[in-house]
Design a protein around this motif. Structure first.
Motif, PDB file in Angstrom:
ATOM      1  N   VAL A  92      -9.497  -1.342  -7.597  1.00 42.60           N
ATOM      2  CA  VAL A  92      -8.679  -0.842  -8.701  1.00 42.60           C
ATOM      3  C   VAL A  92      -7.825  -1.947  -9.330  1.00 42.60           C
ATOM      4  O   VAL A  92      -7.744  -2.068 -10.559  1.00 42.60           O
ATOM      5  N   LEU A  93      -7.164  -2.753  -8.504  1.00 42.24           N
ATOM      6  CA  LEU A  93      -6.203  -3.716  -9.037  1.00 42.24           C
ATOM      7  C   LEU A  93      -6.823  -4.810  -9.903  1.00 42.24           C
ATOM      8  O   LEU A  93      -6.187  -5.269 -10.859  1.00 42.24           O
ATOM      9  N   PRO A  94      -8.065  -5.267  -9.629  1.00 44.10           N
ATOM     10  CA  PRO A  94      -8.654  -6.241 -10.562  1.00 44.10           C
ATOM     11  C   PRO A  94      -8.856  -5.691 -11.974  1.00 44.10           C
ATOM     12  O   PRO A  94      -9.063  -6.472 -12.907  1.00 44.10           O
ATOM     13  N   LEU A  95      -8.779  -4.366 -12.142  1.00 47.53           N
ATOM     14  CA  LEU A  95      -8.926  -3.752 -13.462  1.00 47.53           C
ATOM     15  C   LEU A  95      -7.581  -3.564 -14.169  1.00 47.53           C
ATOM     16  O   LEU A  95      -7.544  -3.200 -15.344  1.00 47.53           O
ATOM     17  N   LEU A  96      -6.470  -3.808 -13.464  1.00 41.89           N
ATOM     18  CA  LEU A  96      -5.142  -3.591 -14.034  1.00 41.89           C
ATOM     19  C   LEU A  96      -4.821  -4.692 -15.044  1.00 41.89           C
ATOM     20  O   LEU A  96      -4.894  -5.878 -14.742  1.00 41.89           O
ATOM     21  N   GLN A  97      -4.453  -4.284 -16.251  1.00 42.11           N
ATOM     22  CA  GLN A  97      -4.127  -5.237 -17.303  1.00 42.11           C
ATOM     23  C   GLN A  97      -2.624  -5.416 -17.492  1.00 42.11           C
ATOM     24  O   GLN A  97      -2.189  -6.417 -18.045  1.00 42.11           O
ATOM     25  N   SER A  98      -1.830  -4.448 -17.058  1.00 42.42           N
ATOM     26  CA  SER A  98      -0.383  -4.528 -17.222  1.00 42.42           C
ATOM     27  C   SER A  98       0.243  -5.146 -15.978  1.00 42.42           C
ATOM     28  O   SER A  98      -0.451  -5.553 -15.049  1.00 42.42           O
ATOM     29  N   ASP A  99       1.576  -5.206 -15.950  1.00 46.02           N
ATOM     30  CA  ASP A  99       2.318  -6.004 -14.981  1.00 46.02           C
ATOM     31  C   ASP A  99       2.617  -5.196 -13.715  1.00 46.02           C
ATOM     32  O   ASP A  99       3.534  -4.371 -13.696  1.00 46.02           O
ATOM     33  N   LEU A 100       1.869  -5.455 -12.644  1.00 50.22           N
ATOM     34  CA  LEU A 100       2.034  -4.692 -11.409  1.00 50.22           C
ATOM     35  C   LEU A 100       3.427  -4.856 -10.820  1.00 50.22           C
ATOM     36  O   LEU A 100       4.049  -3.873 -10.401  1.00 50.22           O
ATOM     37  N   ALA A 101       3.931  -6.080 -10.768  1.00 50.92           N
ATOM     38  CA  ALA A 101       5.252  -6.300 -10.176  1.00 50.92           C
ATOM     39  C   ALA A 101       6.327  -5.529 -10.934  1.00 50.92           C
ATOM     40  O   ALA A 101       7.235  -4.934 -10.331  1.00 50.92           O
ATOM     41  N   GLN A 102       6.225  -5.502 -12.269  1.00 58.57           N
ATOM     42  CA  GLN A 102       7.190  -4.749 -13.068  1.00 58.57           C
ATOM     43  C   GLN A 102       7.065  -3.255 -12.796  1.00 58.57           C
ATOM     44  O   GLN A 102       8.077  -2.546 -12.703  1.00 58.57           O
ATOM     45  N   HIS A 103       5.827  -2.765 -12.669  1.00 56.51           N
ATOM     46  CA  HIS A 103       5.641  -1.345 -12.355  1.00 56.51           C
ATOM     47  C   HIS A 103       6.271  -1.008 -11.003  1.00 56.51           C
ATOM     48  O   HIS A 103       6.892   0.045 -10.839  1.00 56.51           O
ATOM     49  N   CYS A 104       6.087  -1.883 -10.015  1.00 54.74           N
ATOM     50  CA  CYS A 104       6.663  -1.644  -8.690  1.00 54.74           C
ATOM     51  C   CYS A 104       8.190  -1.600  -8.767  1.00 54.74           C
ATOM     52  O   CYS A 104       8.831  -0.724  -8.164  1.00 54.74           O
ATOM     53  N   LEU A 105       8.774  -2.542  -9.507  1.00 51.81           N
ATOM     54  CA  LEU A 105      10.228  -2.571  -9.657  1.00 51.81           C
ATOM     55  C   LEU A 105      10.723  -1.330 -10.392  1.00 51.81           C
ATOM     56  O   LEU A 105      11.711  -0.696  -9.986  1.00 51.81           O
ATOM     57  N   ASP A 106      10.045  -0.957 -11.471  1.00 49.57           N
ATOM     58  CA  ASP A 106      10.447   0.233 -12.228  1.00 49.57           C
ATOM     59  C   ASP A 106      10.366   1.496 -11.373  1.00 49.57           C
ATOM     60  O   ASP A 106      11.262   2.339 -11.407  1.00 49.57           O
ATOM     61  N   ALA A 107       9.281   1.620 -10.602  1.00 55.58           N
ATOM     62  CA  ALA A 107       9.125   2.802  -9.753  1.00 55.58           C
ATOM     63  C   ALA A 107      10.215   2.857  -8.687  1.00 55.58           C
ATOM     64  O   ALA A 107      10.791   3.913  -8.408  1.00 55.58           O
ATOM     65  N   ALA A 108      10.508   1.696  -8.085  1.00 50.72           N
ATOM     66  CA  ALA A 108      11.548   1.645  -7.058  1.00 50.72           C
ATOM     67  C   ALA A 108      12.917   2.011  -7.610  1.00 50.72           C
ATOM     68  O   ALA A 108      13.763   2.565  -6.891  1.00 50.72           O
ATOM     69  N   ASN A 109      13.131   1.734  -8.904  1.00 51.88           N
ATOM     70  CA  ASN A 109      14.405   2.049  -9.551  1.00 51.88           C
ATOM     71  C   ASN A 109      14.397   3.405 -10.256  1.00 51.88           C
ATOM     72  O   ASN A 109      15.362   3.747 -10.950  1.00 51.88           O
TER      73      ASN A 109
END
Length: 411
Positions: free
Chosen positions: A283-300
């Motif tokens: 799945v992750l090789p298909l991700l075009q947006s910013d995973l680290a930002q998504h993780c930070l946003d979800a955590a917040n």
């Protein structure tokens, strides 16, 4: 990044290619080429203190054992955002008996089942079960605590194995028929974004035979109908997150729904509380947006699902497993890796460096991934790359994608 398997390599690879500086513990040789490896700690408090010392912007927890140990709780207590559910919320994966009861409480479709804390009651219940039946260890077993018993004798043996451990709990459930599919939701506890659906291949041998493993190969995307996708969103993912909130267990991170597409519609096989492995490698090789930002946003608590974007290409993952897996895998087998082309990645799942030589160091050793415009092409490239790996005695399934008629041929 906390963890050291193929899933964690895929997460690190994604964050690194998107321009982030990544630190990882304990890591592996593949991760070491992309991230700075930190000292290895096992307890939650030490890991959280490590994140503070390194001024981490966000901690991503890979394996389920770290979630169950409370790493997210420890990070939160020290003011470090952490992507993953708390110890209490990770019970959705860590205790299958509790998880099944939760699904009943909230009307989430799943198989008929019964949960037992004593062997005698479980054995007696088998008399009312038709075969095949599914026997599950309620505790974490790294994807291998499930037996699809074809006979009463096989079911009894699985139960006796589970109850050979102290404080054991077993779930006996009806066997569901249909295609299996994995749907992962990135979530802040309320809002969520789905990854493309994927399909893992759990058993060791072709034709879906042999013992269960942690997963031997993945295709992505799986051809899910619009109707089934809507049911999954509205009757499974959304009510699960709402149910967790209602019970005071805000679930942030990745909600992994392992599903069966039954004649009565999608039903939950089990929930996991993190990225699947090897689904993450697909799945992750298909991700075009910013995973680290998504993780930070979800955590917040601020995830915007509209920002999560995947390409419309396809991916295929072929697992190379050690001789002896899923029993006692042979470690220390020398590994020779070929050069990779565009859209090709070899993720390290169970490897080590010994005197400058790359060796096997686990059951599932490498996850060979290819991305291409079509699934058939992705499969062909992944198999061609896997065949170039020098790994004596490696186990590899040759029928990944076969359930939906996909073939490893160039288009």
């Amino acid at each position: 990044m906390i963890g050291g398997g193929g899933r964690e390599h895929a997460i690190v690879h994604t964050c690194a290619r998107q321009g982030h500086t990544v630190l990882c513990t304990p890591g592996n040789p593949g991760i070491a080429a992309l991230a700075r490896i930190l000292d290895s700690f096992q307890d939650a408090e030490s890991l959280a203190e490590l994140a503070v010392r390194e001024s981490a912007d966000v901690v991503v927890v890979g394996p389920e054992a770290y979630l169950a140990a409370g790493v997210v709780d420890a990070c939160t207590a020290l003011g470090i955002p952490a992507f993953g559910p708390t110890r209490a919320a990770s019970r959705l994966e860590g205790d299958k008996g509790w998880s099944k009861a939760f699904m009943l409480r909230h009307g989430i479709p799943t198989a008929q089942h019964a949960t037992f804390t004593e062997l005698e009651g479980a054995l007696a219940h088998l008399d009312s079960q038709s075969m095949p039946t599914v026997i599950k260890d309620a505790a974490l077993r790294a994807g291998k605590g499930v037996t699809i018993a074809q006979s009463q004798a096989e079911a009894e043996a699985a139960l006796r194995d589970i109850f050979s451990a102290p404080d054991a709990c077993a779930v006996i459930e009806d066997f569901m028929t249909g295609q299996e599919v994995s749907v992962l939701a990135l979530t802040d506890g309320e809002h969520f974004a789905l990854t493309p659906p994927s399909q893992d291949h759990k058993t060791i041998y072709a034709g879906d035979t042999g013992p269960m493993t942690g997963g031997m190969g993945v295709i992505c995307p799986f051809p899910l109908s619009a109707t089934d996708l809507e049911v999954i969103k509205t009757r499974i993912i959304a009510p699960t997150l709402a149910g967790m909130r209602a019970e005071g267990l805000l679930f942030q991170g990745v909600l992994y729904a392992g599903l069966m597409l039954t004649p009565d519609g999608p039903k939950v096989v089990e929930f996991n509380a993190r990225f699947g492995d090897p689904e993450a490698e697909a799945v992750l090789p298909l991700l075009q947006s910013d995973l680290a930002q998504h993780c930070l946003d979800a955590a917040n608590g601020k995830l915007d699902p509209q920002t999560v974007q995947f390409s419309d290409e396809a991916s295929a993952v072929i697992i190379l497993a050690a001789p002896g897996y899923p029993g006692d895998p042979v470690r220390g087998v020398p590994l020779g890796l070929p050069d990779v082309g565009d859209g090709e990645i070899i993720f390290h799942a169970g490897t080590r460096m010994e005197d400058g030589e790359l060796q096997s160091n686990g059951g599932r050793v490498l996850a060979v991934t290819a991305v291409a415009p079509t699934l058939n092409t992705a499969l062909a490239r992944a198999y061609a790359l896997a065949d170039q790996v020098d790994f004596a005695g490696a186990q590899m399934r040759r029928d990944i994608g076969g359930r939906i008629g996909a073939q490893a041929v160039e288009e």
